[in-house]
Structure formats: C-alpha cells, structure tokens
Write an enzyme that holds these catalytic residues in place. Structure first.
Site, PDB file in Angstrom:
ATOM      1  N   HIS A 156       0.662  -1.520  -0.061  1.00 21.76           N
ATOM      2  CA  HIS A 156      -0.422   0.569   0.671  1.00 21.76           C
ATOM      3  C   HIS A 156       1.001   1.360  -0.204  1.00 21.76           C
ATOM      4  O   HIS A 156       0.625   2.000   0.679  1.00 21.76           O
ATOM      5  CB  HIS A 156      -1.209   0.094   0.977  1.00 21.76           C
ATOM      6  CG  HIS A 156      -1.672  -0.854   0.875  1.00 21.76           C
ATOM      7  ND1 HIS A 156      -3.198  -1.437   0.931  1.00 21.76           N
ATOM      8  CD2 HIS A 156      -1.570  -2.155   2.101  1.00 21.76           C
ATOM      9  CE1 HIS A 156      -3.610  -2.950   1.086  1.00 21.76           C
ATOM     10  NE2 HIS A 156      -2.458  -3.190   2.246  1.00 21.76           N
ATOM     11  N   SER A 277      15.496  21.370 -15.723  1.00 16.36           N
ATOM     12  CA  SER A 277      14.618  22.549 -16.044  1.00 16.36           C
ATOM     13  C   SER A 277      14.817  23.970 -17.003  1.00 16.36           C
ATOM     14  O   SER A 277      15.553  23.844 -16.635  1.00 16.36           O
ATOM     15  CB  SER A 277      13.839  22.365 -14.736  1.00 16.36           C
ATOM     16  OG  SER A 277      12.494  23.741 -14.594  1.00 16.36           O
ATOM     17  N   LYS A 283      16.610  21.338 -10.532  1.00 17.93           N
ATOM     18  CA  LYS A 283      15.962  20.799 -11.120  1.00 17.93           C
ATOM     19  C   LYS A 283      16.605  19.842 -12.107  1.00 17.93           C
ATOM     20  O   LYS A 283      17.248  19.494 -12.688  1.00 17.93           O
ATOM     21  CB  LYS A 283      14.391  20.303 -12.081  1.00 17.93           C
ATOM     22  CG  LYS A 283      13.599  21.727 -11.659  1.00 17.93           C
ATOM     23  CD  LYS A 283      12.860  20.901 -10.150  1.00 17.93           C
ATOM     24  CE  LYS A 283      11.892  19.513 -10.490  1.00 17.93           C
ATOM     25  NZ  LYS A 283      11.012  19.807 -11.578  1.00 17.93           N
ATOM     26  N   GLU A 290       9.776   8.179 -16.867  1.00 18.48           N
ATOM     27  CA  GLU A 290       8.579   9.127 -17.355  1.00 18.48           C
ATOM     28  C   GLU A 290       7.983   8.769 -18.158  1.00 18.48           C
ATOM     29  O   GLU A 290       6.592   8.040 -18.389  1.00 18.48           O
ATOM     30  CB  GLU A 290       8.026  10.954 -16.735  1.00 18.48           C
ATOM     31  CG  GLU A 290       8.484  10.900 -15.081  1.00 18.48           C
ATOM     32  CD  GLU A 290       8.524  12.368 -15.350  1.00 18.48           C
ATOM     33  OE1 GLU A 290       7.944  13.094 -14.884  1.00 18.48           O
ATOM     34  OE2 GLU A 290       9.763  13.161 -14.866  1.00 18.48           O
TER      35      GLU A 290
END
Ligand code: ARG
Length: 457
Positions: A156, A277, A283, A290
């Site tokens: 979970h 970024s 970043k 992704e």
C-alpha cells in the site's frame, strides 16, 4: 500512371484516393523482408520448373540490385504504387524489363505480405529477447552489490517489512524472465510460412511450399491456405507480450521516479539519464523513466487497436488488415528503445545505502518481528499482534521507535518480553532471519542470485 493491376479499369483513382489506400508510407519498413521473400519464391519457381532458369537468374540479379539500393537508401517509393510489394515489383520490371513480371507467378500480395510480417517479427522478437537478457544482466549486477543493503519493503506504499534491496531489484528479473518465456513460446507461431497460400486458395502451379519455407528459414508451413492469409494472431500475441513488458517497465519506472524524489532519495540517476528544467535551476528530472511509463499507453493502445481491427472480419484477407502494421512497427520501436534506455538507467544509477539504512531505522517496519517474537514464546499470534499494536501506539505517542522503547515499558504489555527483544528488532536481524524459501533473508537472496545467474548462463 497505370497500375500493375489496372487491366480491368477504365479510369484511374484520383491521387487523394490513392493516398488514402496506400501503405507505402509505413510498409517500406518491410523492404528487406519483401525482397528476401521474393528471392525464396523465385528460387522455388525455378527449382520446380515453373520458370526457366534464365528468367530466374535475371530476376535474382534484379532483386540483388534492388536490395543493394535498399540498403543504401536509394530506392524512391511512390504512393501511386500503393504498397511495398507493388513498388518493388514495378522497380524490378523497370530494372530488368518485362521478365520481372514473372516474379508474381503463383503468388499473391496476400501471402506475400503475411510472409513479410512473419519474417519481420521473427527477427525483431529475437532481438527483443536479447535486450531483455541484457537488462536482466544489469539488474543482477546491481543486485549483487546490494544483497546486504537493507531497505524498507512496502505494501500500500506504506512501510511494511525491511528487505534486502537486492531482493527488491531481483523481482524485476523474474518479471522479465516470464516476458522472455512468453516471447520465446510465441516464436512457434511466428516461425511459420504462409508463402504459397496465394490469394487464399492455393495455386494451380506445382509449387513447393516446403522448399520456399526452408529457403526462408521457417520451421513449418501453414496447413490451411485461408488461415495462412487471414491469420494475424501472431501479431496480436506480439502486442500482448509487449504490453506486459511495458506494464513491468512502467512499474519499475514508477519506483525509479519515487526513489529519485527528495522525499525518498533512495537512488540518484546518472546525469546522462536525467534532464533539467528550463526555469528551475535546481531540477534534475527522471524524464526517461516518466517517458517509458507514458509510452506504456501507446503499446496498450496498439494491442486494443489490432484486436478491434480483426473483430468480425470475414475470411480471408480484407483491406482492414493493412491496419496491422503501424501499431506493430510502433511497438517494436517503443519496446526496443525503452529496454535500451532502462538498462542504461539502472546500470548507471547510484543507490543511496546510507539513506536506505536511515529509512529502515526510523519506521515501524520491524513490528512484525515483535509479534513473531511473542508468538514464538507461545502467545497466540492474534494476541501478539494486539500487544505489538499497543506498543506501536505507545511509541507514536511518545515519539519513539520500537528499538528506543525501554524494556520496562514493553513488559507492561507482556511479561514474555525480555532483553533479547532488541536483537530481534534490529532491521538487519529482521531481514536475515526471513530465511523461508524465496524470502528476503540474505542466504535466500544469495541463492536467488545464483539461480538468476545460472539462467543467464
Ligand atoms: N498493402 C496490403 C496490406 O498491407 C498488402 C496486401 C494487399 N492485398 C490485397 N488483396 N489488396 O495488407
């Protein structure tokens, strides 16, 4: 321009109609397979005495020239010639004269295109199996470094029980092992020749299908010519097997993404597999992971697309089937790219062992140890669960973890608890003692690693 099939037509289609029906824009990716199929076919026609040897020699020479040009990227395909088959046949006739028109004796584009697809997938699936193996090797190499690295295990997405980090990584080894088994098993249905089925009913020419199959390296031939030209199951199966690989990659990708956050910080991806970024200088984004997670969608889409194309199509060939190609090409491309990237990403990532160590020492993932400890001392497990739960609650109220709780406080809940409880609660002990077959205990993980390496050969 007159069509190769133009005889019974009084007028030609307008170019925008041709454009809609054409597949050359994408089936040119089958150029080498199509030439290979033609070489086998014409060789067989010669051997069976259907074409004189002089014609066969001329056609083979023409095909060799086309192959040479194809490899060099010199072929210019035309939409007016519809697809790869007609484009190449037209080029052959231009190259060697009317004798080129004999190539299509005893053959149809229907068995021809099916042959091309079988040849194409046979090679690609073999390549994909190799890429899966390379990725497994990398997983094993990383796991080898982390047999004794303790990490939190989750259910979970809540801390559950401490584990060996190698155990976690090796989970993906086994998923890929099943993927490989599925692809290998599917080769049986890919490695079969439709050539010689003709349009659908076979041919009146005394062809030798077994010979052309052998020349193409196929292990067998379709028993039914109608099945041979209408079967696309092998492509559906490929898309389904690929979907499952992508499901696995997307789960791993999701973990890589989570582990790279400041909140987790369990790993750091190499700069070579991360991006920055345009506005936020700090970043370092896990874009590749992704993207792979995202690309899973198109592969599932390709599977659903083809299943839907095939639904309800009557026997045998229907133009609908031309829609089998783009999703297949796209899936091969996506899968090959994703596997290569993922392998590099995992090979170059740094595992933050210090952070993992801190993580398992600041949670309650050793609570099961305490319950098991009490159960070993004779307390019914259900009662042990209750006692442990109360102690966890006490800890939460007082800002402790179980290892920090004084013995006297523990003994208030159960007199069975003695000083040796702290040895049992240590996360390393919790992992090493989970020695049931396939468990996360160090001995078990070492055995699992050995098994994995043996499978890799
Ligand atoms: N371009 C066609 C396809 O990909 C080749 C087969 C055409 N056959 C036909 N009978 N029109 O399906």
């Amino acid at each position: 321009m007159t069509k190769l099939w133009g005889g019974r037509f009084q007028k030609s289609a307008e170019s925008w109609v041709d454009e809609f029906g054409a597949s050359i824009g994408f089936d040119q990716q089958l150029v080498l397979e199509d030439i290979t199929g033609s070489v086998a076919h014409v060789t067989m026609l010669g051997k069976c005495g259907i074409l004189p040897q002089a014609d066969v020699t001329a056609i083979l020479a023409g095909l060799a020239t086309l192959q040479d040009k194809a490899v060099k990227g010199e072929l210019v395909f035309e939409v007016a010639n519809e697809d790869i088959h007609l484009n190449l046949e037209k080029m052959l006739i231009d190259e060697i004269g009317p004798v080129g028109g004999k190539l299509h004796t005893g053959r149809s584009r229907n068995d021809q295109v099916a042959t091309d697809m079988h040849l194409f997938l046979k090679n690609r699936v073999t390549e994909i199996i190799e890429l899966l193996t390379a990725f497994q090797q990398t997983i094993v190499a990383q796991a080898e470094q982390h047999v004794e690295t303790i990490a939190p295990g989750y259910t979970h997405l809540q801390r559950a029980q401490p584990i060996s980090f190698a155990h976690h990584l090796l989970t993906y080894f086994w998923m890929l092992e099943r993927d490989k088994a599925r692809f290998t098993e599917s080769l049986k249905r890919i490695d079969i020749s439709p050539l010689g089925a003709g349009a659908m009913a076979g041919t009146t020419f005394p062809i030798d299908r077994e010979l052309s199959a052998e020349l193409l390296g196929f292990s067998s031939v379709y028993a039914n010519s109608m099945d041979a030209v209408s079967d696309r199951d092998f492509i559906v199966e490929f898309l389904s097997n690929s979907s499952l690989v992508m499901a696995h990659l997307s789960r791993f990708a999701e973990e890589i993404i989570l582990w790279s956050t400041d909140e987790f910080k369990f790993i750091e991806l190499d700069d070579a597999f991360s991006t920055g970024s345009s506005i936020m200088p700090q970043k370092k984004n896990p874009d590749m992971a992704e993207l792979i997670r995202g690309k899973t969608g198109r592969v599932y889409g390709n599977l659903m697309g083809l299943l839907t194309v095939l639904k309800g199509t009557p026997l045998t060939y229907n133009k609908d089937m031309q829609e089998d190609k783009e999703g297949m090409f796209d899936t091969v491309h996506t899968l090959v790219g994703s596997l290569k990237i993922f392998e590099g990403m995992v090979r170059t990532m740094t595992v933050n062992t210090k952070r993992l160590h801190e993580a398992v020492h600041s949670d309650f993932s050793n609570a099961t140890e305490l319950a098991d400890y009490l159960a070993t001392k004779g307390m019914p497990f259900r009662e042990a669960h209750e006692v442990t739960g109360k102690l966890v609650f006490t800890c939460i109220q007082r800002g402790y973890y179980l290892l920090d709780l004084p013995l006297a406080d523990m003994q208030k809940e159960s007199a069975l608890i003695e000083a040796d409880v702290y040895d049992v609660l240590a996360p390393t002990a919790a992992v090493s003692r989970r020695n049931s077959l396939g468990g996360t205990g160090f001995t078990q993980v070492a055995a699992q690693l050995a098994q994995a390496k043996q499978l890799l050969g």
